[in-house]
Design an enzyme around this catalytic site. Structure first.
Site, PDB file in Angstrom:
ATOM      1  CD  GLU A 162      -2.641   1.343   0.021  1.00  0.00           C
ATOM      2  OE1 GLU A 162      -3.282   0.406  -0.475  1.00  0.00           O
ATOM      3  OE2 GLU A 162      -2.563   2.451  -0.527  1.00  0.00           O
ATOM      4  CB  CYS A 274       5.915   4.111   6.733  1.00  0.00           C
ATOM      5  SG  CYS A 274       4.237   3.478   6.829  1.00  0.00           S
ATOM      6  NE  ARG A 342       1.643   4.299  14.047  1.00  0.00           N
ATOM      7  CZ  ARG A 342       0.980   3.412  13.288  1.00  0.00           C
ATOM      8  NH1 ARG A 342       1.099   2.121  13.527  1.00  0.00           N
ATOM      9  NH2 ARG A 342       0.204   3.814  12.301  1.00  0.00           N
TER      10      ARG A 342
HETATM   11  N1  LIG Z   1       0.190   3.938   8.114  1.00  0.00           N
HETATM   12  C1  LIG Z   1       0.562   4.158   6.856  1.00  0.00           C
HETATM   13  O1  LIG Z   1       0.578   5.292   6.368  1.00  0.00           O
HETATM   14  C2  LIG Z   1       0.967   3.002   5.985  1.00  0.00           C
HETATM   15  C3  LIG Z   1       1.082   3.197   4.595  1.00  0.00           C
HETATM   16  C4  LIG Z   1       1.439   2.119   3.797  1.00  0.00           C
HETATM   17  C5  LIG Z   1       1.705   0.890   4.375  1.00  0.00           C
HETATM   18  N2  LIG Z   1       1.608   0.728   5.719  1.00  0.00           N
HETATM   19  C6  LIG Z   1       1.847  -0.591   6.289  1.00  0.00           C
HETATM   20  O2  LIG Z   1       0.596  -1.181   6.564  1.00  0.00           O
HETATM   21  C7  LIG Z   1       0.667  -1.997   7.750  1.00  0.00           C
HETATM   22  C8  LIG Z   1      -0.372  -1.531   8.751  1.00  0.00           C
HETATM   23  O3  LIG Z   1      -0.038  -0.225   9.151  1.00  0.00           O
HETATM   24  P1  LIG Z   1      -1.069   0.672   9.980  1.00  0.00           P
HETATM   25  O4  LIG Z   1      -0.432   2.000  10.131  1.00  0.00           O
HETATM   26  O5  LIG Z   1      -2.416   0.555   9.373  1.00  0.00           O
HETATM   27  O6  LIG Z   1      -1.064  -0.120  11.380  1.00  0.00           O
HETATM   28  P2  LIG Z   1      -1.995   0.143  12.648  1.00  0.00           P
HETATM   29  O7  LIG Z   1      -1.162  -0.153  13.820  1.00  0.00           O
HETATM   30  O8  LIG Z   1      -2.671   1.468  12.526  1.00  0.00           O
HETATM   31  O9  LIG Z   1      -3.141  -0.968  12.516  1.00  0.00           O
HETATM   32  C9  LIG Z   1      -2.917  -2.335  12.680  1.00  0.00           C
HETATM   33  C10 LIG Z   1      -4.186  -2.947  13.258  1.00  0.00           C
HETATM   34  O10 LIG Z   1      -4.072  -4.368  13.197  1.00  0.00           O
HETATM   35  C11 LIG Z   1      -4.756  -4.917  14.334  1.00  0.00           C
HETATM   36  N3  LIG Z   1      -4.351  -6.318  14.502  1.00  0.00           N
HETATM   37  C12 LIG Z   1      -3.173  -6.813  14.956  1.00  0.00           C
HETATM   38  N4  LIG Z   1      -3.201  -8.164  14.915  1.00  0.00           N
HETATM   39  C13 LIG Z   1      -4.398  -8.539  14.426  1.00  0.00           C
HETATM   40  C14 LIG Z   1      -5.012  -9.788  14.135  1.00  0.00           C
HETATM   41  N5  LIG Z   1      -4.380 -10.958  14.338  1.00  0.00           N
HETATM   42  N6  LIG Z   1      -6.270  -9.798  13.657  1.00  0.00           N
HETATM   43  C15 LIG Z   1      -6.924  -8.641  13.449  1.00  0.00           C
HETATM   44  N7  LIG Z   1      -6.395  -7.423  13.676  1.00  0.00           N
HETATM   45  C16 LIG Z   1      -5.143  -7.364  14.170  1.00  0.00           C
HETATM   46  C17 LIG Z   1      -4.360  -3.959  15.448  1.00  0.00           C
HETATM   47  O11 LIG Z   1      -5.235  -4.057  16.558  1.00  0.00           O
HETATM   48  C18 LIG Z   1      -4.449  -2.611  14.715  1.00  0.00           C
HETATM   49  O12 LIG Z   1      -5.737  -2.039  14.849  1.00  0.00           O
HETATM   50  C19 LIG Z   1       2.117  -1.890   8.225  1.00  0.00           C
HETATM   51  O13 LIG Z   1       2.858  -2.943   7.699  1.00  0.00           O
HETATM   52  C20 LIG Z   1       2.578  -0.585   7.613  1.00  0.00           C
HETATM   53  O14 LIG Z   1       3.968  -0.553   7.414  1.00  0.00           O
HETATM   54  C21 LIG Z   1       1.237   1.762   6.538  1.00  0.00           C
END
Ligand SMILES: NC(=O)c1ccc[n+]([C@@H]2O[C@H](COP(=O)([O-])OP(=O)(O)OC[C@H]3O[C@@H](n4cnc5c(N)ncnc54)[C@H](O)[C@@H]3O)[C@@H](O)[C@H]2O)c1
Length: 459
Positions: A162, A274, A342
């Site tokens: 993403e 990230c 973060r």
């Molecule tokens: N935040 C960004 O801007 C962004 C952009 C691109 C990619 N990413 C990537 O996307 C991924 C997610 O990032 P994010 O910022 O959305 O994380 P986040 O911490 O905001 O959300 C992760 C969610 O996953 C849930 N979770 C954990 N284990 C679980 C399980 N077994 N079943 C169901 N839910 C579960 C957590 O409770 C949490 O709500 C990461 O790898 C990140 O590097 C993030």
């Protein structure tokens, strides 16, 4: 299509909502009951412009659902997107525990549901497990093995990194520069292409490639962006040392079309959920494969130094012992448009100020709650930006929110105990700040003193 998003965070919630908005039936699954309760109650656990309204609209239309019932969510889905966090562990490696736990859950759930176990499979019915989380190359294979260890049922794997940016996440997902899909078979690629077609109607490309390359695209992209930031920050430090102005240098340099002007702004260094972790994960991929990554190590080091160099300016002015001092901070989020704190430079800075005995009065338009989870109640969180500077010895600007760009400097000067501004985002012009009676420090530009507009160089 029936879709389950695993992880209802910044990525899962935005992408799930946008996918429901094009007519898909989307279930957002999370282990965090409080998040799911809030979403079911019409609230939104994160700040992202436009998201809350979009969630409400699609929920009302019966296309968007929230649950903690993993088995049901996995069993009903045709496509499962894993969007859980992949934070750095204590060695800087991407911690895959959430991804692999989700894989175990998926394997168990699909094993308990009806489905084909090999032989002649209708490709249109095989479940697709898509890893959207940012993961080291080879992770999809681990996820596949973990699921396969739980079940003989047929499923397909795909990687779909993403690229959305917090603060502009909906627009980014709805009109992506590109969609990257890594898969092992044509059927999976075709079904995911179908899903994304509505988002690329203006002709932006969908790249279908092998899974390992798709995983690498995400790390390479973030590493490149982080490199640009560290590069300009290193140039900024040379500018400070030699009395040049990084803004002028930037303008002169960026008009070269080979260089371009994006992502080359000096500041406090990159932060967020990230870039810091993804650069570290790339370095770790190098270590694991005995591939040297000196450039990426330098990118990380420069970023760390950048925060320290800014704090050093403050300490050069006030001394290292800050007890009895009050410092106002404008902006806590790692960038404007989000409540995500973060790895935000502001957090490092505020923690440092508190450790040195200072009182910190902070204002951010949306990030008090998220900051409080990390820093507790010690900083005084002020609802108003001018309230934050009341009686402070200096103002530090950490995030370039729009409302900080043209403040009323008369009020700022009157309310500060001493008119000193440390600007980590180069929002103001040094000459104007000197004329307005401020002592002003910024990044990669001369510091100016209040009385004469005389410039002094701070290294
Ligand atoms: N935040 C960004 O801007 C962004 C952009 C691109 C990619 N990413 C990537 O996307 C991924 C997610 O990032 P994010 O910022 O959305 O994380 P986040 O911490 O905001 O959300 C992760 C969610 O996953 C849930 N979770 C954990 N284990 C679980 C399980 N077994 N079943 C169901 N839910 C579960 C957590 O409770 C949490 O709500 C990461 O790898 C990140 O590097 C993030």
């Amino acid at each position: 299509m029936r879709i389950t998003m695993v992880g209802t965070g910044y990525v899962g919630l935005v992408t799930g909502t946008c996918l429901s908005n094009t007519g898909n039936q989307v279930t957002c699954l999370d282990v965090d009951q409080s998040k799911i309760d809030m979403l079911k109650g019409g609230g939104c656990p994160i700040y992202e412009p436009g998201l809350e309204e979009m969630i409400r609209r699609n929920t009302r239309a019966g296309r968007l659902h929230f649950t903690t019932d993993a088995a049901a969510a996995y069993q009903s889905a045709e496509i499962i997107f894993i969007c859980v966090g992949t934070p750095s562990d204590e060695h800087g490696r991407a911690d895959l525990k959430y991804v692999l736990a989700a894989a175990d859950d998926i394997g168990r759930a699909i094993n308990a549901a009806p489905g084909a176990t090999g032989g002649d499979v209708d490709e249109r019915r095989a479940k697709i497990i898509v890893v959207k989380s940012t993961v080291p190359v080879g992770t999809n294979e681990k996820v596949r093995d973990r699921i396969a260890a739980q079940t003989d049922k047929v499923f397909r794997m795909a990687s779909n990194p993403e690229f959305l940016k917090e603060g502009a996440a909906i627009a980014d997902f709805n009109k992506p520069d590109r969609v990257v899909i890594g898969c092992e078979d044509k059927g999976t690629g075709d079904r995911l292409r179908d899903l994304y077609e509505p988002f690329v109607r203006q002709g932006n490309p969908i790249f279908i490639m092998d899974i390992r390359s798709a995983e690498m695209v995400k790390y390479a992209s973030n590493a490149m962006l982080a490199t640009k930031i560290s590069f300009i920050n290193e140039v900024a430090r040379l500018c400070e040392a030699y009395g040049a102005d990084v803004d002028e240098v930037r303008r002169g340099m960026c008009s070269d079309s080979r260089i371009g002007n994006k992502f080359l702004y000096p500041g406090l260094g990159y932060g967020g959920s990230c870039f810091p972790k993804d650069v570290l994960a790339c370095i770790d991929m190098g270590t694991t494969s005995q591939t040297d990554t000196p450039l990426l190590r330098a990118v990380h080091d420069v970023n760390q130094q950048q925060r320290r160099a800014f704090i050093a300016k403050l300490e050069a002015h006030f001394g290292a012992n800050l007890s009895g001092r009050t410092i106002a901070v404008w902006g806590i989020a790692f960038k404007p448009g989000t409540d995500d704190v973060r790895e935000a430079p502001s957090i490092t800075l505020m923690q440092h100020l508190l450790d040195r005995g200072a009182t910190v009065r902070a204002h951010d338009p949306v990030a008090h709650e998220t900051a409080q989870r990390i820093l507790g109640d010690e900083p005084v969180y002020c609802d108003d930006m001018y309230q934050a500077i009341e009686g402070a010895d200096a103002l530090v600007v950490c995030t370039d929110w729009d409302e900080f760009k043209h403040p009323d400097f008369d009020i700022v000067r009157q309310r500060l105990r001493s008119p000193i501004v440390f600007d980590g985002r180069n929002l103001y012009r040094p000459e104007s700040m000197a004329e307005a009676g401020f002592t002003y420090y910024s990044v990669g530009r001369k510091a100016v003193t209040a009385d004469s507009g005389q410039t002094t160089v701070h290294i």
